[in-house]
Design an enzyme around this catalytic site. Structure first.
Site, mmCIF file in Angstrom:
data_model
loop_
_atom_site.group_PDB
_atom_site.id
_atom_site.type_symbol
_atom_site.label_atom_id
_atom_site.label_comp_id
_atom_site.label_asym_id
_atom_site.label_seq_id
_atom_site.Cartn_x
_atom_site.Cartn_y
_atom_site.Cartn_z
ATOM 1 C CE LYS A 1 -4.436 -0.846 -0.240
ATOM 2 N NZ LYS A 1 -5.482 -0.004 -0.818
ATOM 3 C CG ASP B 1 -10.609 -1.690 4.209
ATOM 4 O OD1 ASP B 1 -9.462 -1.487 3.793
ATOM 5 O OD2 ASP B 1 -11.585 -1.892 3.466
#
Ligand SMILES: Cc1ncc(COP(=O)(O)O)c(C=O)c1O
Length: 436
Positions: free
Chosen positions: A113, A162
């Site tokens: 990420k 999340d």
């Protein structure tokens, strides 16, 4: 066991020409993997013989990739993550080769990420500095070197997450010196919350789903004059989600460079939440290999199968109800409209899995097949592999997706043990023991 198209008629989305619901038959008897229900839909909108087109290049292109590589490779600690050969598991599945990209060590954040969120923070700060100084030639290195601290420290970036995206945005904000507020939804575990706060971000818990948290981040940003760094696009917000996706494409470019003798794989199984990661990887393979590109199969949790529904219906389709999943990074009910530009013509199929398939794949990787290395993989990062195993063990899925001894498959293991407690509970050992 695979069933015919008639089984689809009772399913929640429109039937496709080839579409089945099944539990894997054990065509390879020695592999310990549970027999679990799954669904596969072939995408009738795919254009397998087309070159990478203008519609796709408007989202991801060579200039964007080069810029992302230039920025990201200058960050402290950058190095390409490894592409690991898993011949033992390939043999068990009856396929030719299996290449596993291990993102568990990326910048110490344990997932792919940072390539997206932190890169988009840097691009956002470049735009803000350009706007405030009137200069249009801001170099990314100026931001990295803290050259505009007085402007940058006055900027607040925000995002809904999340888990992993928020960690990435918070990490980027700390690296570049701006303020960060991250929205999480009810289901995000305390371990994931703490991991975000550890980078100095303010974390706000919002009732409802991931999609509700996205809306809250936008609303607050509008009110407060903050900058939203979303990893998803509703079609109106384009810049930051495109930067996020462009950053992810760096990972795909690394895979392509590490492929043995540059030969394109035949298949990629890609886990999808909003679809940004899958779009970036699909696009990069498509740009590089044109019509020789691999068959691209999206994998989602059954209860959050917004790509499955969208490809089946031929238009973006939201999934409603409770979309929470053990695969928390994939628990999204709405696709990214930017990713749609790539994946509507680019993805060959979508499949859904139960949460138990991801748990089984985590254990299998930790164990290692035959002489394969033990690998640490988290619950969302393992979904593509769980999809491959599930399909390869089912006679009908195997035949339809052409998974045979000529298949050379790429899997992106997009995270390591991003939630250590969860990892230990599922695998029965700590990630450190497995890694050792
Ligand atoms: C580990 C991991 N893999 C895959 C994904 C899916 O990425 P996307 O939402 O871009 O489809 C996520 C999203 O958070 C993730 O955390």
């Amino acid at each position: 066991m695979g069933t015919g198209p008639e089984a689809a008629a009772s399913g929640p989305v429109s039937p496709l020409p080839i579409f089945f619901i099944g539990s894997p038959e054990l065509v390879v008897m020695s592999l310990s993997f549970p027999s679990l229900p799954f669904r596969v839909a072939l995408n009738t909108g795919v254009t397998p013989d087309a070159d990478y087109g203008d519609r796709q290049a408007a989202v991801l292109n060579a200039a964007g990739l080069n810029e992302a590589r230039r920025c990201i490779s200058a960050w402290p600690g950058y190095e390409p993550t490894p592409l690991i050969d898993l011949p033992g598991l390939a043999a068990e599945l009856g396929i030719g080769r299996l290449h596993y990209k291990q993102e568990g060590d990326r910048f110490g954040l344990r997932s792919f990420k940072p390539l997206g969120g932190a890169y988009a923070v840097q691009r956002c700060l470049m735009r803000e500095v350009a706007a405030q100084t009137g200069r249009d030639d801001i170099d990314p290195q100026e931001i990295l070197d803290g050259g505009h601290a007085e402007i940058v420290s006055g900027v607040t970036v925000t995002a809904a997450t999340d888990g992993n995206h928020g960690r990435s945005v918070a990490w980027g904000a700390r690296m570049f010196g701006c303020r960060c507020v991250i929205y999480i939804n009810e289901a995000v575990t305390p371990a994931r919350e703490q991991a975000i706060a550890a980078y100095g971000a303010e974390v706000r818990r919002h009732p409802g789903s991931f999609d509700d948290a996205v809306r809250q981040a936008f609303e607050t940003a509008r009110r407060e004059g903050w900058h939203v760094i979303p990893d998803t696009s509703d079609g109106d917000t384009i810049e930051a989600p495109r930067d996020v996706t462009q950053g992810y494409a760096v990972m795909a470019a690394e895979v392509i460079e590490l492929l043995p003798s540059g030969t394109p794989p035949t298949h990629i199984f890609l886990q999808a939440g909003v679809g940004g990661m899958a779009a970036a990887v699909c696009a990069e393979f498509w740009r590089t290999f044109g019509p020789e590109r691999p068959m691209t199969i999206l994998v989602e949790p059954e209860q959050a199968a917004c790509w499955f529904a969208s490809l089946a219906n031929g238009r973006p389709t939201a999934v409603t109800g409770n979309v929470d999943s053990f695969m928390s990074g994939l628990a999204c009910g709405e696709i990214s409209k930017l990713a749609w530009e790539i994946l509507e013509p680019g993805a060959h199929a979508a499949m859904t899995l139960t949460d138990a398939a991801a748990e089984a794949a985590m254990r299998l990787l930790a164990e290692g097949c035959q002489n394969d290395p033990s690998l640490v993989a988290g619950e969302s990062g393992v979904a593509g592999l769980a999809g491959l195993i599930t399909a390869a063990l089912d006679t009908e899925a195997r035949r339809t997706l052409r998974l045979d001894t000529a298949a050379r498959v790429v899997i992106i293991g997009t995270e390591g043990a991003t939630d250590e407690e969860m990892y230990q509970r599922v695998v029965g050992r700590s990630w450190r023991e497995v890694a050792a």
